[in-house]
Write a protein that holds these residues in place. Structure first.
Motif, PDB file in Angstrom:
ATOM      1  N   TYR A 193       0.833  -1.208   0.000  1.00 24.84           N
ATOM      2  CA  TYR A 193       0.000   0.000   0.000  1.00 24.84           C
ATOM      3  C   TYR A 193       0.869   1.259   0.000  1.00 24.84           C
ATOM      4  O   TYR A 193       2.004   1.267   0.488  1.00 24.84           O
ATOM      5  N   ASN A 194       0.296   2.311  -0.589  1.00 20.57           N
ATOM      6  CA  ASN A 194       0.887   3.640  -0.491  1.00 20.57           C
ATOM      7  C   ASN A 194       0.427   4.305   0.807  1.00 20.57           C
ATOM      8  O   ASN A 194      -0.598   3.922   1.387  1.00 20.57           O
ATOM      9  N   HIS A 195       1.156   5.304   1.243  1.00 20.56           N
ATOM     10  CA  HIS A 195       0.757   6.067   2.432  1.00 20.56           C
ATOM     11  C   HIS A 195       1.359   7.471   2.335  1.00 20.56           C
ATOM     12  O   HIS A 195       2.126   7.769   1.411  1.00 20.56           O
ATOM     13  N   GLU A 196       1.008   8.324   3.260  1.00 20.06           N
ATOM     14  CA  GLU A 196       1.525   9.687   3.232  1.00 20.06           C
ATOM     15  C   GLU A 196       3.044   9.698   3.346  1.00 20.06           C
ATOM     16  O   GLU A 196       3.637   8.820   3.962  1.00 20.06           O
ATOM     17  N   ARG A 197       3.648  10.716   2.770  1.00 21.49           N
ATOM     18  CA  ARG A 197       5.105  10.815   2.775  1.00 21.49           C
ATOM     19  C   ARG A 197       5.642  10.966   4.212  1.00 21.49           C
ATOM     20  O   ARG A 197       5.011  11.580   5.054  1.00 21.49           O
ATOM     21  N   GLY A 198       6.814  10.366   4.431  1.00 23.04           N
ATOM     22  CA  GLY A 198       7.481  10.524   5.718  1.00 23.04           C
ATOM     23  C   GLY A 198       7.445   9.300   6.607  1.00 23.04           C
ATOM     24  O   GLY A 198       7.792   9.372   7.781  1.00 23.04           O
ATOM     25  N   GLY A 199       7.058   8.183   6.044  1.00 24.17           N
ATOM     26  CA  GLY A 199       7.000   6.972   6.865  1.00 24.17           C
ATOM     27  C   GLY A 199       5.643   6.807   7.516  1.00 24.17           C
ATOM     28  O   GLY A 199       4.782   7.683   7.459  1.00 24.17           O
ATOM     29  N   ARG A 200       5.449   5.658   8.161  1.00 22.90           N
ATOM     30  CA  ARG A 200       4.128   5.340   8.709  1.00 22.90           C
ATOM     31  C   ARG A 200       4.267   4.491   9.964  1.00 22.90           C
ATOM     32  O   ARG A 200       5.080   3.569  10.022  1.00 22.90           O
ATOM     33  N   ASP A 201       3.462   4.799  10.979  1.00 25.18           N
ATOM     34  CA  ASP A 201       3.426   4.032  12.226  1.00 25.18           C
ATOM     35  C   ASP A 201       2.478   2.846  12.054  1.00 25.18           C
ATOM     36  O   ASP A 201       1.296   3.031  11.746  1.00 25.18           O
ATOM     37  N   ALA A 202       2.983   1.623  12.266  1.00 26.84           N
ATOM     38  CA  ALA A 202       2.192   0.407  12.036  1.00 26.84           C
ATOM     39  C   ALA A 202       1.614  -0.171  13.318  1.00 26.84           C
ATOM     40  O   ALA A 202       1.095  -1.298  13.308  1.00 26.84           O
ATOM     41  N   ARG A 203       1.653   0.574  14.420  1.00 27.89           N
ATOM     42  CA  ARG A 203       1.176   0.009  15.682  1.00 27.89           C
ATOM     43  C   ARG A 203      -0.322  -0.271  15.702  1.00 27.89           C
ATOM     44  O   ARG A 203      -0.788  -1.086  16.494  1.00 27.89           O
ATOM     45  N   GLY A 204      -1.091   0.359  14.825  1.00 28.13           N
ATOM     46  CA  GLY A 204      -2.527   0.108  14.790  1.00 28.13           C
ATOM     47  C   GLY A 204      -2.930  -1.017  13.863  1.00 28.13           C
ATOM     48  O   GLY A 204      -4.120  -1.364  13.772  1.00 28.13           O
ATOM     49  N   ASP A 205      -1.980  -1.629  13.158  1.00 25.52           N
ATOM     50  CA  ASP A 205      -2.278  -2.706  12.208  1.00 25.52           C
ATOM     51  C   ASP A 205      -2.455  -4.039  12.934  1.00 25.52           C
ATOM     52  O   ASP A 205      -1.834  -4.286  13.982  1.00 25.52           O
ATOM     53  N   ARG A 206      -3.281  -4.901  12.352  1.00 29.99           N
ATOM     54  CA  ARG A 206      -3.559  -6.209  12.952  1.00 29.99           C
ATOM     55  C   ARG A 206      -3.672  -7.279  11.860  1.00 29.99           C
ATOM     56  O   ARG A 206      -3.917  -6.974  10.700  1.00 29.99           O
ATOM     57  N   TYR A 207      -3.510  -8.537  12.290  1.00 36.09           N
ATOM     58  CA  TYR A 207      -3.766  -9.656  11.383  1.00 36.09           C
ATOM     59  C   TYR A 207      -4.392 -10.784  12.181  1.00 36.09           C
ATOM     60  O   TYR A 207      -4.281 -10.853  13.415  1.00 36.09           O
ATOM     61  N   SER A 208      -5.061 -11.686  11.459  1.00 32.87           N
ATOM     62  CA  SER A 208      -5.640 -12.886  12.086  1.00 32.87           C
ATOM     63  C   SER A 208      -5.699 -13.995  11.052  1.00 32.87           C
ATOM     64  O   SER A 208      -5.688 -13.742   9.841  1.00 32.87           O
ATOM     65  N   ALA A 209      -5.752 -15.226  11.535  1.00 38.63           N
ATOM     66  CA  ALA A 209      -5.889 -16.388  10.647  1.00 38.63           C
ATOM     67  C   ALA A 209      -6.691 -17.452  11.370  1.00 38.63           C
ATOM     68  O   ALA A 209      -6.475 -17.707  12.561  1.00 38.63           O
ATOM     69  N   THR A 210      -7.626 -18.057  10.663  1.00 38.94           N
ATOM     70  CA  THR A 210      -8.390 -19.189  11.191  1.00 38.94           C
ATOM     71  C   THR A 210      -8.216 -20.352  10.224  1.00 38.94           C
ATOM     72  O   THR A 210      -8.160 -20.162   9.000  1.00 38.94           O
ATOM     73  N   ALA A 211      -8.107 -21.557  10.766  1.00 40.69           N
ATOM     74  CA  ALA A 211      -7.818 -22.723   9.923  1.00 40.69           C
ATOM     75  C   ALA A 211      -8.470 -23.964  10.494  1.00 40.69           C
ATOM     76  O   ALA A 211      -8.820 -24.022  11.684  1.00 40.69           O
ATOM     77  N   THR A 212      -8.640 -24.962   9.633  1.00 41.59           N
ATOM     78  CA  THR A 212      -9.153 -26.262  10.047  1.00 41.59           C
ATOM     79  C   THR A 212      -8.134 -27.329   9.682  1.00 41.59           C
ATOM     80  O   THR A 212      -7.671 -27.387   8.531  1.00 41.59           O
TER      81      THR A 212
END
Length: 230
Positions: A193-212
């Motif tokens: 993804y693109n984002h605003e210039r000057g870098g980006r704080d990723a502390r609000g990002d999340r991921y999840s995975a569910t599997a069988t």
């Protein structure tokens, strides 16, 4: 000479075996046994004449007596020690996994991200084949965040993929198609993804995975290393 060498070898062997069992004052015991052998004789205070033995024979005979004393002492010590039961010990159990099941995961911002663009990587490890899998990446809308693509290390034809904004996040979702299987191994899912210039704080990002898997349904989730990308 052959007899003497054999006796010397037997003497050394007996001393080694006796020393392994106990450690008393051997010199004192040997001297005492030799004195007793020299003083031994007939009745009535008169010594019975006897033929003088060679020195090596006297030493060998004394050694047999000493070895008997040493072995007896060692056996007594061993029986005394074995009579006391060992003190009970508490053994700490090895630390176990706090995430049961076949899945393990990790999230990281790709080191090749820059001040305008970034890639978020989800590493998924499974120790068993999976018959169902859904992986979701949620990138917080921190300003001008727009998707530029996505990829996964598993075959593209095995998954359906969607990307779009929802509730303040750019959401990427990979879903395993019915009838397909994810083999055991380590696999990566990445959103770009693109984002605003000057870098980006990723502390609000999340991921999840569910599997069988054969053992049932499992899930993992997590975040990304705090700090700015780029």
């Amino acid at each position: 000479m052959t007899g003497r060498r054999d006796a010397d070898a037997e003497l050394r062997a007996r001393l080694r075996r006796a020393a392994g069992a106990h450690e008393p004052d051997r010199a004192r015991i040997l001297a005492r046994v030799e004195r007793g052998m020299a003083a031994g004789g007939g009745t009535g205070g008169h010594q019975r004449p006897s033929r003088a033995l060679p020195g090596w024979a006297r030493v060998a005979g004394a050694t047999v007596a000493v070895a008997g004393v040493l072995v007896a002492g060692g056996s007594l010590a061993a029986s005394t020690v074995s009579g006391d039961p060992p003190a009970p010990r508490s053994v700490a159990a090895p630390p176990g996994s706090r995430e049961p099941g076949p899945l393990r995961s990790a999230g990281a911002v790709d080191p090749h991200s820059n001040e305008f663009w970034a890639q978020s990587n989800i590493t998924l490890r499974t120790s068993a084949p999976l018959t169902a899998l859904t992986v979701e990446l949620r990138v917080a809308q921190t300003g001008s965040v727009t998707s530029t693509g996505a990829w996964r290390s598993l075959p593209e034809a095995d998954f359906t993929f969607t990307a779009g904004e929802r509730d303040g996040f750019l959401v990427y979702r990979w879903t395993l198609r019915p009838g397909r299987t994810v083999p055991a191994g380590e696999w990566m899912f990445a959103g770009q993804y693109n984002h605003e210039r000057g870098g980006r704080d990723a502390r609000g990002d999340r991921y999840s995975a569910t599997a069988t898997a054969a053992s049932g349904r499992h899930s993992v989730k997590g975040g990304f290393t705090p700090g700015e990308s780029g």
